[in-house]
Design a protein around this motif. Structure first.
Motif, mmCIF file in Angstrom:
data_model
loop_
_atom_site.group_PDB
_atom_site.id
_atom_site.type_symbol
_atom_site.label_atom_id
_atom_site.label_comp_id
_atom_site.label_asym_id
_atom_site.label_seq_id
_atom_site.Cartn_x
_atom_site.Cartn_y
_atom_site.Cartn_z
ATOM 1 N N UNK A 35 -1.902 13.634 -0.200
ATOM 2 C CA UNK A 35 -0.948 14.693 -0.542
ATOM 3 C C UNK A 35 0.357 14.590 0.244
ATOM 4 N N UNK A 36 0.610 13.440 0.860
ATOM 5 C CA UNK A 36 1.868 13.213 1.575
ATOM 6 C C UNK A 36 2.543 11.979 1.000
ATOM 7 N N UNK A 37 3.683 12.177 0.330
ATOM 8 C CA UNK A 37 4.395 11.050 -0.247
ATOM 9 C C UNK A 37 5.004 10.178 0.844
ATOM 10 N N UNK A 61 0.829 -1.195 0.000
ATOM 11 C CA UNK A 61 0.000 0.000 0.000
ATOM 12 C C UNK A 61 0.861 1.242 0.000
ATOM 13 N N UNK A 62 0.237 2.399 -0.166
ATOM 14 C CA UNK A 62 0.995 3.638 -0.124
ATOM 15 C C UNK A 62 0.483 4.669 -1.099
ATOM 16 N N UNK A 63 1.328 5.670 -1.338
ATOM 17 C CA UNK A 63 0.992 6.828 -2.166
ATOM 18 C C UNK A 63 1.941 6.872 -3.359
ATOM 19 N N UNK A 64 1.402 6.987 -4.557
ATOM 20 C CA UNK A 64 2.219 7.079 -5.759
ATOM 21 C C UNK A 64 2.965 8.410 -5.797
ATOM 22 N N UNK A 78 7.246 14.045 1.908
ATOM 23 C CA UNK A 78 7.135 15.237 1.071
ATOM 24 C C UNK A 78 5.672 15.567 0.796
ATOM 25 N N UNK A 79 5.324 16.843 0.897
ATOM 26 C CA UNK A 79 3.976 17.296 0.583
ATOM 27 C C UNK A 79 3.850 17.541 -0.923
#
Length: 672
Positions: free
Chosen positions: A517-519, A495-498, A523-524
């Protein structure tokens, strides 16, 4: 050639956009093919030089006569129109919702035209390359390094990398401006050593046998049996009294847990495709034997089929040829959750993107299925080079064409948590070339359903609770030992943020803004695509799933406990087949908008389910059964701790919106 490894915008289109899309479709408008004339100007394809191609690693020019194989992906006749229609036909709020096109209509309106194919082929032949094949998606060529350098406006050099010497272009690819509108990307100039990995694990040296109930080494449901006194005491803070892990689950228990049985839906009328590489010669017989052993129906004549040509298989040494556990798992879970759906295995010739894309394209071009399940994935950022952007674009193009036809693609979210350094060091399916925390591909595509994993706890009546899929385990511990042998985390659901894929419209009203919006390095950024979308059971030691297969070397059929999001993805495909039946056979199509619209009907999976008490560390004792060479030994299992991806109320990066329910399934029949 990149190798696969073993899974925003506003919510709705405006009326003006939908009208334009409808007008485009009704008129059958196609873009003009680019001119064959070459004015001498070129277009640079930015981002096509891999990170390892640095001056300090340069070993010199590749020999001019070295043979290279390159694939030029084609943009088709209207890429923007394809994306617009794919969104409109998938959005429940759109007037074009479920107005699917046929495969022929998709090829004629969105695939590359013959004029485009001819123009690209003429350019490549003019540079001295030989065209070995072409279709509406790509043109394949071979030739010398010298010819490739002429065609693509770059030099080819060899570079020193942690994975050995690799060939690469030294600068971004350039193509004639006259064909740039027809070209989506170029793959194959740069080499990669990424290895194929499927998202599953088998419990080491264990087989529960064809009947798992009443096994003295495991519980029929959570908390049924206490751990034997010969097992060491659990440490302070762990669940007490210590209970034996559940016996490996079978499809009927999963159908009950997720409400499929309650609805009476069986997937009748739907077709599920399983995509992997290679194929087991005993798959149908194994699936039938497995189904009968556990009280389910075998495949009826013609219900199971395969697209598979062993004479075309390549790279078996690198892709794990001969290990058919993944196919067995996928087919048996899909059939088990949707026993009346048709199942077709579409076997890629290798674990390379070129062959996997060919398998996916075959399904779309010939509409072989309504639902496509994939239990594999690929590291996006590695020390051997980032994933090829051309391949990513080609995958998305096929997924969008599938959406326009009403075909749903799902991918397992991975078994390496957030792929950070800790995840990689834990071993198992984690790729040691991963360079930083990240999400996998293609599961992070905005045009597929990313299926995560859970640990499913049962009680006497069925579903009791779910926690995130993850296991910390001790080492094997002998009876009578004073303490547990050292161990560590084995795996956890991906899972996670692209980092790069913008937040799709269907996530904007469900995924918390701060999360999107948080990698993964903190990082924002502007909101990005997050995964998974939905989750089902996939845990290994707490709630493994029983799978049967024939060992091709010995010819012996056996069953054993499997875990991973490779369990979750085909199970979700079965649930989606049931949803298709619920809406009178109309395919669900690209499912994510429907999933997020129904998020409130799912089981909300949290970190610490109330049903299992107040112990801060939730645990069970796993005992190896009599059939195992490790019979009688124990492991202490801490479950539900997906490192780096905590579960919470609502959407989370461990389990997405949660897991399906009977209400979730029945809702697909409303309003139709």
């Amino acid at each position: 050639m990149t190798k696969a490894v073993p899974r925003h915008r506003k919510r709705i289109a405006t009326a003006t956009t939908l009208t334009a899309v409808a007008a485009f479709v009704s008129a059958g408008v196609a873009l003009a093919a680019p001119s064959n004339a070459d004015s001498g100007t070129t277009t640079t394809l930015a981002g096509t030089t891999p990170g390892y191609a640095t001056a300090s690693a340069d070993l010199g020019a590749t020999g001019a006569s070295t043979q290279v194989t390159v694939r030029v992906y084609l943009a088709g006749q209207d890429a923007a129109g394809l994306e617009a229609y794919a969104r409109a036909v998938s959005d429940p709020n759109s007037a074009s919702y479920k107005h699917f096109l046929s495969a022929t209509e998709v090829r004629n309106r969105f695939g590359a035209s013959q004029a485009q194919i001819d123009a690209v082929s003429a350019w490549l032949k003019g540079a001295g390359l030989t065209v070995t094949g072409s279709n509406i998606h790509w043109v394949d060529v071979t030739g010398t390094a010298a010819a490739a350098q002429k065609a693509f406006g770059t030099q080819l050099h060899n570079f020193s990398t942690p994975q050995g010497t690799l060939r690469s272009n030294t600068s971004d690819v350039k193509i004639p401006a006259s064909v740039s509108a027809a070209v989506l990307g170029v793959a194959g100039l740069a080499q990669s050593t990424q290895h194929a990995v499927t998202n599953h694990q088998k419990i080491d040296n264990t087989a529960r046998g064809p009947v798992q109930n009443n096994d003295p080494s495991c519980s029929d449901y959570y908390g049924q049996k206490k751990a034997p006194s010969s097992a060491p005491a659990v440490p302070a803070g762990y669940t007490t009294p210590a209970t034996l892990a559940q016996c490996s689950l079978v499809p009927s228990e999963l159908r009950d847990a997720y409400g499929v049985t309650k609805t009476g839906l069986t997937g009748k009328g739907a077709t599920i495709a399983i995509v992997n590489w290679y194929g087991s010669p005993t798959m149908e017989a194994d699936a039938n034997k497995y189904s009968i052993a556990h009280g389910d129906k075998p495949f009826a004549p013609g219900q199971y089929s395969e697209v598979n040509d062993p004479s075309q298989w390549t790279h078996q040494d690198l892709c794990g040829g001969g290990d058919f556990g993944e196919e067995s798992l996928d087919v048996e879970m899909a059939h088990g959750l949707a026993p009346d759906a048709k199942v077709i295995t579409v076997a890629a010739n290798s674990c390379f993107d070129s062959d996997l894309l060919a398998a996916e394209a075959n399904i779309v071009d010939n509409h072989l299925a309504d639902i496509v399940s994939n239990s594999w994935g690929e590291i996006m950022y590695s020390t051997s080079g980032d994933i090829d952007p051309a391949s990513m674009k080609a995958y998305d193009q096929i997924f969008k064409q599938g959406a326009v036809e009403g075909i749903a693609f799902d991918f397992s979210s991975g078994d390496c948590m957030n792929n950070d350094a800790f995840s990689v060091s834990s071993g198992l399916n984690c790729d040691p070339t991963a360079s930083r925390a990240q999400v996998d591909w293609p599961t992070s595509s905005a045009w597929v359903t990313s299926v995560g994993g859970t640990a499913l706890g049962l009680d006497k009546r069925g579903y009791s609770f779910e926690a995130p899929m993850a296991d910390n385990r001790s080492g094997r511990t002998a009876p009578g030992a004073a303490s547990w042998a050292p161990g560590g985390q084995t795996f956890g659901a991906g899972g996670g943020v692209s980092e790069t894929i913008a937040q799709p419209w269907y996530q904007s009203w469900t995924v918390p803004h701060s999360m999107a919006s948080t990698l993964m390095d903190g990082t924002k950024t502007t909101p990005k695509r997050t995964i998974p979308d939905i989750s089902l059971n996939g845990d290994l030691y707490f709630s493994s799933t029983l799978v049967g297969q024939t060992d091709q070397a010995s010819g012996t059929y056996s069953e054993g406990g499997f875990g991973g999001t490779s369990v979750s993805a085909p199970a979700w495909a079965g649930v989606l087949a049931a949803a298709q039946q619920a809406q009178w056979g109309i395919p669900v199509g690209f499912a994510n908008p429907a999933i997020y619209a129904r998020a409130w009907l799912t089981n909300d999976v949290v970190q610490n389910p109330r049903q299992i008490g107040s112990s801060p560390i939730h645990s069970v004792v796993f005992q190896y059964p009599a059939s195992s060479p490790a019979a009688g030994q124990y492991r202490l299992i801490q479950y539900g701790n997906d490192e780096g991806l905590p579960a919470s109320r609502g959407y989370d990066l461990a389990t997405g919106v949660g897991s399906p329910t009977a209400l979730f399934l029945r809702s697909f029949g409303f309003g139709h």
